[in-house]
Design a protein around this motif. Sequence first.
Motif, mmCIF file in Angstrom:
data_model
loop_
_atom_site.group_PDB
_atom_site.id
_atom_site.type_symbol
_atom_site.label_atom_id
_atom_site.label_comp_id
_atom_site.label_asym_id
_atom_site.label_seq_id
_atom_site.Cartn_x
_atom_site.Cartn_y
_atom_site.Cartn_z
ATOM 1 N N LEU A 68 -0.540 -2.312 -9.794
ATOM 2 C CA LEU A 68 -0.476 -2.689 -8.389
ATOM 3 C C LEU A 68 -0.896 -4.142 -8.172
ATOM 4 N N TRP A 69 -1.975 -4.583 -8.829
ATOM 5 C CA TRP A 69 -2.427 -5.956 -8.648
ATOM 6 C C TRP A 69 -1.426 -6.958 -9.217
ATOM 7 N N GLU A 70 -0.847 -6.667 -10.387
ATOM 8 C CA GLU A 70 0.156 -7.557 -10.971
ATOM 9 C C GLU A 70 1.396 -7.629 -10.075
ATOM 10 N N THR A 71 1.760 -6.491 -9.468
ATOM 11 C CA THR A 71 2.879 -6.479 -8.532
ATOM 12 C C THR A 71 2.575 -7.330 -7.310
ATOM 13 N N LEU A 112 0.811 -1.216 0.000
ATOM 14 C CA LEU A 112 0.000 0.000 0.000
ATOM 15 C C LEU A 112 0.845 1.267 0.000
ATOM 16 N N ALA A 113 2.177 1.111 0.012
ATOM 17 C CA ALA A 113 3.056 2.278 0.109
ATOM 18 C C ALA A 113 2.829 3.264 -1.030
ATOM 19 N N VAL A 149 0.075 -8.824 1.065
ATOM 20 C CA VAL A 149 0.380 -8.199 -0.226
ATOM 21 C C VAL A 149 -0.752 -8.436 -1.222
ATOM 22 N N LEU A 150 -1.217 -9.693 -1.315
ATOM 23 C CA LEU A 150 -2.271 -10.016 -2.284
ATOM 24 C C LEU A 150 -3.612 -9.396 -1.884
ATOM 25 N N GLY A 151 -3.993 -9.589 -0.612
ATOM 26 C CA GLY A 151 -5.266 -9.036 -0.159
ATOM 27 C C GLY A 151 -5.264 -7.523 -0.160
ATOM 28 N N GLY A 152 -4.187 -6.932 0.369
ATOM 29 C CA GLY A 152 -4.085 -5.481 0.376
ATOM 30 C C GLY A 152 -4.047 -4.900 -1.016
ATOM 31 N N GLY A 153 -3.291 -5.550 -1.901
ATOM 32 C CA GLY A 153 -3.193 -5.073 -3.279
ATOM 33 C C GLY A 153 -4.521 -5.162 -4.016
ATOM 34 N N TYR A 154 -5.238 -6.270 -3.806
ATOM 35 C CA TYR A 154 -6.523 -6.436 -4.494
ATOM 36 C C TYR A 154 -7.544 -5.408 -4.014
ATOM 37 N N ILE A 155 -7.643 -5.261 -2.677
ATOM 38 C CA ILE A 155 -8.627 -4.316 -2.138
ATOM 39 C C ILE A 155 -8.280 -2.886 -2.538
ATOM 40 N N ALA A 156 -6.981 -2.560 -2.476
ATOM 41 C CA ALA A 156 -6.568 -1.200 -2.838
ATOM 42 C C ALA A 156 -6.810 -0.904 -4.310
ATOM 43 N N SER A 157 -6.610 -1.922 -5.174
ATOM 44 C CA SER A 157 -6.787 -1.695 -6.607
ATOM 45 C C SER A 157 -8.256 -1.689 -7.021
#
Length: 431
Positions: free
Chosen positions: A265-268, A43-44, A163-171
Motif C-alpha cells: 500500500l505504501w509503495e502504491t 484507502l479503498a 494518497v501519500l498521507g492516507g496511505g502512510y497513516i493506513a499502512s
Amino acid sequence: MSAGTAPPATTRQTPLPGASLVMAMLLLVYIFNFLDRMMLSILAAPIQAELGLSDGEMGLLGGLAFAVLYSTLAVPLSALADRTSRSWVITIALVFWSGFTALCGMAQSFLHLFLARVGVGVGEAGGVAPSYALVADYFPPRRRATALAIYSLGVPIGSAIGVLGGGYIASTVDWRTAFFVMGGLGILIAPLFKLVVKDPPRPVSVTGPVAGAPARQSIWQVARLLARKPTFWFLAFGAASSSMLGYGIGFWKPSYILRTFDIGLWETSLFIGGVLLIGGVSGMLAGGAIADRLGGNRKWYARLPAIAFILGAPIYAAGVLTDNLWLAFALFIVPQGLAYVWFGPVLTAVQNLVEPPARATASALFLLINNLIGLGGGIYALGLISDAYAPVYGDESLRMSILTVLPIYVLAGILMLLAARTIERDWVEEA
C-alpha cells in the motif's frame, strides 16, 4: 462609477493588492478539498477488506454518494456567494466537509460510510465555484488562465497528499485514523482562511444586459444566458467527458496498481503520488501559461485542451498495457499532465461567458454538468465494468475496465474543438 465598483479591468494590468496571499490560502483550501475527496481511493483496499464491499459499492462511495449533492448544491451556494460573501461561504464549507471527512473514520458499514461521504459532498459544494470567482476578481484578464491554473494545482497536490498521507497513516496505523487526521487539519485552518481572504469589489463588464454595473443576477437569469451560448455546452460536456476518466481512473488506479504489481500500500501511494505531482503540476501550469500566451486568439482556450486530450489517450493505453512498473510510471506521467491542461484555459473561458457579478454562479452551473457526469458517473461506471469483467479477467478486470473507457478522451477533444468555433462570439469583454 458607483461606490464599491472596481476600476475598469483593462486599466488594471496587475493583480489586486494581497492577491498572492489570497491565492495561497485559496490553494491551501483547495488542497484540502481534493485531499479529503481523493483519499478514499488509496484507502479503498483496506476499507473493502474490513467492510466487505464490492467494486461497485466502492464506486458508489467514491462517485454518486459524493457527487449528487456536491454538484446540485453548488449552484444555490454559489448564487449565495455571489450575493453575499464568497470568503464566508468557503470558510463554512471547509469546516463542514472536514467534519464529515473525520466522521468517515467512524463508519461501521456501507450505509454509514455512504452517509458520511454525502456530508463531505454537501460541504465541498460551497468551496470551488466561489473560489474561481475570487481568483477572477483578484487577477486581470490576461493573467487569469495562469492564476486559475495555479489555484487548480490543488487538484494534483491535494490528490497526491491524500494518497501519500492516507496511505502512510493506513499502512502504519489504520484507515480510520487517516480520516480523523485529515478532517481535523481542515477544521484547524478555517479561521486562518477567513482572517486572510477578503471579498474585493466586483469588476464590471462592457457587454451584456448589465453592462457597466455590478448588478446581481438570479440563478435562472445566469442559466438562461448560458443556455443560449453553445460554447458553454461544448466546454461543459467536453470537460465532463474528460473528468469521467480523470476521476474514474484516478480513483481506481491505486487498486489497479495493487492488483497488477507485487507492491504494498505504501509503495502504491508513492507511485500514484509521484505521477500526480510530476505529471499533474507540470500539465496544470503549462496549460495556464500557454493559454495566457495564446489567449489573444480566444479559440486557443478550447483548442489547447482538445489537443491535450487526443494526444493523451494512446499514451495512457500504453501505460495500462505494460507489465513493467517503472515503464508504467513513466508512461502515466505524460497523460496525467495532458489530462490537466484544460483547467486554466477552460475555467478562464467559463468566467468570461458571463458578466463578473455572475461568475460564481456560472462556475457552479459548469461544475454541475462536469461533476454529475464526471465524478458521479466515471468512478461508478469503472467499478461496475470491473465487476462485470471479473468472471472473465479476474484480477485483470480493472485493467480491462480502464482500457474500455479510454476512447472517451477523444470525445472530449472533439467537443473542445466544437467550442473553439463559437467561443469568440460568446465571450463577454470587461470594461
